[in-house]
Enzyme design. Structure first.
Site, mmCIF file in Angstrom:
data_model
loop_
_atom_site.group_PDB
_atom_site.id
_atom_site.type_symbol
_atom_site.label_atom_id
_atom_site.label_comp_id
_atom_site.label_asym_id
_atom_site.label_seq_id
_atom_site.Cartn_x
_atom_site.Cartn_y
_atom_site.Cartn_z
ATOM 1 C CB CYS A 136 -68.872 -38.250 4.906
ATOM 2 S SG CYS A 136 -69.637 -39.847 4.748
ATOM 3 C CB THR A 137 -66.101 -41.842 1.733
ATOM 4 O OG1 THR A 137 -67.096 -42.504 2.476
ATOM 5 C CG2 THR A 137 -64.916 -42.759 1.535
#
Ligand code: ZN
Length: 418
Positions: free
Chosen positions: A197-198
């Site tokens: 997700c980062t």
């Protein structure tokens, strides 16, 4: 015959010489008749071969599966530009045999896994200069399994050297007696991974942008095409895409060489660190074979990245729990979240945990097969389990047996649900 420095070490009793040590020509004879195997003919291996030959070993064998690449020439000093493309083991053996009189070096160009117990049993000891955890686990397990309690000669000491930038370690493993390689696997850090997700939404580091290019953009732009980590054009493409992404997020530091480093997971290799560690390993080999001085017991770490610091300690053997040298009903205990699926358990725990770190595991319990990667029929039949929750498949105290083509042994573990 000329007297050299080595003769003095062998013939004179020093303050640290073992009490039972009897100096004399037989020691040198023993040294010359011992057969040593060197695994790896790369940065460490070149140094190890040179040192062993100059320390009086006469019968050396070397195994390496790689060929010489232009990028090796800056530190692997046994190779020249004309050798590019040739097997490292063969070229290194020729060079050292020619340079050091009376030394016979026998190369083998191939994988260590291609050789069997009978082959390994001919050696007095094994010195490893590898950069692969997998290969070390394999040779360690093999040497531990080869030990026959009735026959002390079946114990083949394993000297293992490793470097990472300015850091390194040298260790002596006496199979079934001292801590083995598997006993200390948890000392390795968990592999560097970035949350997806980062990478997708909130990149902060140049590495995030490079991972974004390779993990997400590559498959989108070239569906079905495998990324070739050795192909310069592929790396160039990733670099350009990552750089564009970095500019969007005002992140600096994306370079071609960083891209290559992240993608190939390259750890910088420093010639002098290799020299320090290889020298430490070879002195231990000399001491073990001749008994002139006590050998390392059993782990020396060299930390050169912040000043210089070396520390020697006795790494404890996991007598009960080590899956390779443990005597008990050893198993690892793994605590996992209640709702984790079998697939996530494999990719997030089994493949990443330093003390397990398998690549393509197959799993079963006493009651059932959880997931098998081979043969195809069994894979097909067990694939549907991947999306199931672990808690539906395995009870808390049930034992799971994990096998992996890279490991010559099986790992056993028990789960604990958080
Ligand atoms: Zn062990």
């Amino acid at each position: 015959m000329t007297i050299n420095a080595l003769d003095r070490v062998i013939e004179i009793i020093g303050p640290f010489t073992d009490e039972s040590y009897v100096p004399g020509p037989h020691v040198k004879e023993f040294l010359e008749n011992s057969k040593v195997l060197v695994i790896g003919a790369g940065g460490l291996g070149c140094e190890i071969l040179k040192n062993l030959a100059l320390s009086g070993f006469k019968d050396i064998h070397v195994i390496d599966m790689d060929t010489i690449d232009i990028s090796n020439l800056n530190r692997q000093f046994l190779f020249r530009a004309a050798d590019i493309g040739k097997p490292k083991a063969t070229v290194a053996a020729e060079f050292v045999s020619k340079r050091v009189k009376g030394v016979k070096i026998t190369p083998y160009f191939g994988k260590i896994q291609e050789k069997n117990e009978e082959y390994y049993s001919q050696f007095t000891l094994v010195v490893c200069g590898l950069d692969s955890v997998e290969a070390r686990r394999w040779i360690n397990a093999l040497l531990v399994n080869m030990v026959d309690d009735e026959n002390p000669e079946s114990i083949k000491p394993l000297i293992d050297g490793g470097t990472e930038g300015f850091k390194g370690q040298a260790r002596v493993i006496i199979p079934t007696i001292s801590s083995c390689y598997e006993c200390s696997l948890d000392m390795l850090g968990k592999q560097q991974t970035y949350p997806i997700c980062t990478i997708a939404n909130t990149p902060r580091l140049p590495e995030h942008c490079i991972e974004w290019a390779s993990e997400l953009e590559w498959v989108k732009v070239f569906p079905g095409k495998k990324l070739d980590k050795d192909n310069m054009e592929n790396i160039q493409w990733l670099y350009e895409v990552a750089l564009q992404r970095a500019n969007e997020f005002k992140i600096t530091g994306v370079t071609y060489s960083l891209t290559q480093g992240v993608i190939k997971n390259i750890i910088p290799s420093i010639a002098s660190t290799n020299a320090v560690i290889a020298a430490a390993c070879c002195n231990e080999a000399l001491k073990i074979v001749t008994s002139v001085n006590p050998y390392l017991d059993n782990y020396m770490m060299y930390t050169g990245n912040e000043g210089v610091y070396t520390y020697t300690f006795q790494h404890q053997r996991k007598e009960k729990d080590c899956p390779v040298c443990g005597k008990g009903n050893g198993y690892l205990t793994v605590s996992i979240p209640k709702d984790i699926t079998l697939e996530d358990f494999i990719t997030e725990e089994l493949m990443l945990r330093p003390d397990i770190k398998v690549k393509s595991p197959s799993l079963r319990t006493v009651r059932t097969v959880l997931y098998f990667q081979w043969p195809p029929q069994l894979k097909e039949a067990t694939e549907r389990n991947l999306s199931k929750k672990m808690i539906e498949l395995v009870n808390e105290d049930e034992e799971i047996v994990i096998t992996d083509p890279a490991l010559p042994f099986s790992l056993r573990l028990r789960l604990f649900y958080e």
